[in-house]
Enzyme design. Structure first.
Site, short mmCIF file in Angstrom:
data_model
loop_
_atom_site.label_atom_id
_atom_site.label_comp_id
_atom_site.label_asym_id
_atom_site.label_seq_id
_atom_site.Cartn_x
_atom_site.Cartn_y
_atom_site.Cartn_z
N LYS A 10 53.68 58.58 18.22
CA LYS A 10 54.78 57.63 17.78
C LYS A 10 54.52 56.97 16.02
O LYS A 10 53.71 57.31 15.06
CB LYS A 10 53.90 56.03 18.74
N TYR A 50 62.16 56.69 28.09
CA TYR A 50 61.81 55.89 28.69
C TYR A 50 62.65 55.50 30.45
O TYR A 50 62.67 54.78 30.14
CB TYR A 50 61.39 55.01 28.56
N PHE A 58 59.36 44.62 29.45
CA PHE A 58 59.46 44.76 28.16
C PHE A 58 59.83 46.10 27.04
O PHE A 58 59.56 46.44 26.50
CB PHE A 58 58.09 45.66 28.62
N ARG A 86 45.51 63.16 28.73
CA ARG A 86 45.34 62.25 29.45
C ARG A 86 44.44 61.62 28.91
O ARG A 86 44.16 59.99 28.43
CB ARG A 86 46.27 62.19 30.47
N THR A 92 46.49 52.98 28.61
CA THR A 92 48.13 52.68 27.84
C THR A 92 47.44 51.28 27.05
O THR A 92 48.49 51.57 26.29
CB THR A 92 48.87 52.40 29.18
N ARG A 103 42.94 56.33 22.10
CA ARG A 103 44.00 55.00 21.67
C ARG A 103 42.15 53.93 21.39
O ARG A 103 42.62 52.55 21.23
CB ARG A 103 44.66 54.43 22.62
N ASN A 123 50.60 51.38 20.41
CA ASN A 123 49.42 52.41 21.08
C ASN A 123 49.23 53.84 21.18
O ASN A 123 48.69 54.11 21.19
CB ASN A 123 49.09 52.64 22.40
N HIS A 126 51.96 58.36 23.18
CA HIS A 126 52.60 59.06 24.47
C HIS A 126 51.87 60.61 24.57
O HIS A 126 52.11 61.65 23.99
CB HIS A 126 54.00 59.24 24.02
N GLU A 137 60.49 66.40 30.61
CA GLU A 137 60.00 66.21 29.11
C GLU A 137 59.74 66.90 27.78
O GLU A 137 60.69 66.40 26.57
CB GLU A 137 58.43 64.38 28.37
#
Ligand code: AMP
Length: 160
Positions: A10, A50, A58, A86, A92, A103, A123, A126, A137
């Protein structure tokens, strides 16, 4: 069993200059980069990526954060890559993410803090959460000709 998954570094990760260190973790684990590009998405693209979050409270802060600068998009390939990535990415919420995860090692804020400040949860990264979403995606972020099939040493030494 060989899966592809989408990873986004990100804008906060790109701006902090930690992209290389994060990508190295995936390469070290033996995951193969089959697609990679830098792209600065707009609000419309954010809503497509998203889609499941658009109606959540949010979402406006999430959109502001993901469109504030360029992201680096990666398509990674490996054995059960969706779950593996993941696991490497971690929880998250940075505050909850375990040390050793991306993270957990590179971020620390809580959702409570971000909400109180009216900002997105920075964070860093993704990662697709299921094989079905990974396929969707990757199709959203990459054209077919931007995805590559080639042999890496891991095809010989890790996977075989
Ligand atoms: P995910 O689809 O799980 O990656 O979630 C999308 C992103 O939305 C997360 O990476 C966070 O940046 C953000 N997010 C998820 N849950 C919350 C929340 N409860 N409050 C604020 N941001 C959130």
């Amino acid at each position: 069993m060989i899966e592809r998954t989408l990873v986004l570094l990100k804008p906060d990760a790109v701006e902090r200059g930690i992209s290389g260190r994060i990508i190295a973790r995936f390469e070290d684990a033996g995951l193969k980069i089959v697609g990679m590009k830098m792209i600065w998405i707009d609000a419309e693209f954010s809503k497509r990526h998203y889609a499941e979050h658009v109606h959540k409270s949010f979402y406006p802060t999430l959109e502001a954060m993901i469109t504030m600068g360029p992201v680096i998009a990666l398509a990674l390939e490996g054995v059960e890559a969706v779950a593996l990535v993941r696991k490497m990415v971690g929880h998250t919420e940075p505050k909850t993410a375990a040390p050793g995860t991306i993270r957990g090692d590179f971020s620390h804020v809580s959702i409570h803090y971000a909400d109180a400040k009216g900002i997105g949860v920075k964070n860093i990264i993704h990662a697709s959460d299921s094989v079905i979403n990974a396929k969707k995606e990757i199709e959203l972020w990459f054209k077919n000709e931007e995805l590559h099939t080639y042999k890496s040493v891991h095809d010989v030494h890790t996977i075989a």
